[in-house]
Design a protein around this motif. Sequence first.
Motif, PDB file in Angstrom:
ATOM      1  N   GLY A 100      -2.338   3.538  -4.643  1.00  0.00           N
ATOM      2  CA  GLY A 100      -2.184   4.575  -5.657  1.00  0.00           C
ATOM      3  C   GLY A 100      -3.482   5.305  -5.935  1.00  0.00           C
ATOM      4  O   GLY A 100      -3.490   6.531  -6.153  1.00  0.00           O
ATOM      5  N   TYR A 101      -4.594   4.577  -5.926  1.00  0.00           N
ATOM      6  CA  TYR A 101      -5.910   5.193  -6.126  1.00  0.00           C
ATOM      7  C   TYR A 101      -6.228   6.193  -5.014  1.00  0.00           C
ATOM      8  O   TYR A 101      -6.729   7.294  -5.279  1.00  0.00           O
TER       9      TYR A 101
ATOM     10  N   VAL B   1       0.828  -1.204   0.000  1.00  0.00           N
ATOM     11  CA  VAL B   1       0.000   0.000   0.000  1.00  0.00           C
ATOM     12  C   VAL B   1       0.862   1.255   0.000  1.00  0.00           C
ATOM     13  O   VAL B   1       0.582   2.222  -0.730  1.00  0.00           O
ATOM     14  N   PHE B   2       1.945   1.271   0.756  1.00  0.00           N
ATOM     15  CA  PHE B   2       2.798   2.460   0.767  1.00  0.00           C
ATOM     16  C   PHE B   2       3.631   2.564  -0.507  1.00  0.00           C
ATOM     17  O   PHE B   2       3.965   3.667  -0.940  1.00  0.00           O
ATOM     18  N   THR B   3       3.944   1.429  -1.119  1.00  0.00           N
ATOM     19  CA  THR B   3       4.624   1.476  -2.415  1.00  0.00           C
ATOM     20  C   THR B   3       3.718   2.100  -3.470  1.00  0.00           C
ATOM     21  O   THR B   3       4.159   2.930  -4.277  1.00  0.00           O
ATOM     22  N   GLY B   4       2.448   1.718  -3.491  1.00  0.00           N
ATOM     23  CA  GLY B   4       1.510   2.315  -4.433  1.00  0.00           C
ATOM     24  C   GLY B   4       1.325   3.802  -4.192  1.00  0.00           C
ATOM     25  O   GLY B   4       1.253   4.600  -5.138  1.00  0.00           O
TER      26      GLY B   4
ATOM     27  N   VAL C 282      -0.279   0.767 -12.021  1.00  0.00           N
ATOM     28  CA  VAL C 282      -0.749  -0.612 -12.116  1.00  0.00           C
ATOM     29  C   VAL C 282       0.266  -1.503 -12.811  1.00  0.00           C
ATOM     30  O   VAL C 282       0.496  -2.654 -12.406  1.00  0.00           O
ATOM     31  N   LEU C 283       0.937  -1.020 -13.861  1.00  0.00           N
ATOM     32  CA  LEU C 283       1.925  -1.846 -14.550  1.00  0.00           C
ATOM     33  C   LEU C 283       3.168  -2.059 -13.699  1.00  0.00           C
ATOM     34  O   LEU C 283       3.733  -3.160 -13.677  1.00  0.00           O
ATOM     35  N   SER C 284       3.608  -1.030 -13.001  1.00  0.00           N
ATOM     36  CA  SER C 284       4.798  -1.168 -12.165  1.00  0.00           C
ATOM     37  C   SER C 284       4.569  -2.160 -11.032  1.00  0.00           C
ATOM     38  O   SER C 284       5.435  -2.986 -10.731  1.00  0.00           O
ATOM     39  N   ILE C 285       3.392  -2.101 -10.431  1.00  0.00           N
ATOM     40  CA  ILE C 285       3.128  -2.987  -9.292  1.00  0.00           C
ATOM     41  C   ILE C 285       2.913  -4.414  -9.750  1.00  0.00           C
ATOM     42  O   ILE C 285       3.479  -5.356  -9.173  1.00  0.00           O
TER      43      ILE C 285
END
Length: 256
Positions: free
Chosen positions: A168-169, A62-65, A90-93
């Motif tokens: 991220g959202y 969650v913190f990475t996003g 979304v692609l990176s994760i």
Amino acid sequence: MNFLSAIGRATLTFMEAAGHLALFTFTALAHCLRPPFYFRHIGRQMVEIGFYSLPVVGLTAVFTGMVLALQSYSGFSRFSAESAIATVVVLSITRELGPVLAGLMVAGRIGAAMAAELGTMRVTEQVDALTTLSTNPYKYLVVPRLIAGTTMLPILVLVADIIGVFGGYLVAVYRLGFNASSYINNTWQYLEFMDVVSGLVKAACFGFVISLMGCYHGYNSRGGAQGVGAATTNAVVSASILILVLNYLLTGIFFS
């Protein structure tokens, strides 16, 4: 000549370690395909690896996003390309950050625990006691961990992908002022099935490597408490390095 002899000793030591690891791997895989199977131990390891690792993997995701959304916005805003933030997140994760970060976190938690547990059993002669009781140590100790690690890490990564995209959202909508429906549409529009599958395949390989390194270093530890500590350190370091190497190789296979 002393310099050349040092290189020769290092090379021979490396080749010997690689040979021991290869034999250990082949023996463990052979036992994975032949009965009997200790399903109770497999289930216990699945709970230990999957369920108890979920909080740390979820927090990491969650913190990475969130950070990825913030960093993407600060860079893309210079080129008026803010609409690409959802796609980048979304692609990176799903492709890279989800499998790699989850693998590294599980390696630090589970790989160390496996090495410490098996190492303690080795130095206290519990592994020899299993052999005396006509119980194969590979079947009883190694196989359940390999199966659980290979099957549970893809599930962890799938959950981490969802949580990371959600992070991220949250940042994009409630911090940066993006339209929620537009962000979700951009997320789904450019996400392909292969993006998720490639991350899950990576996760399965990482789970096998983490379990293998933890079992190998713990099973072959020597020298009492100091040997157990060295085995724990070697398990985490070797698993982390192999995760990064495998990530590059699998990325080249999927997206070359």
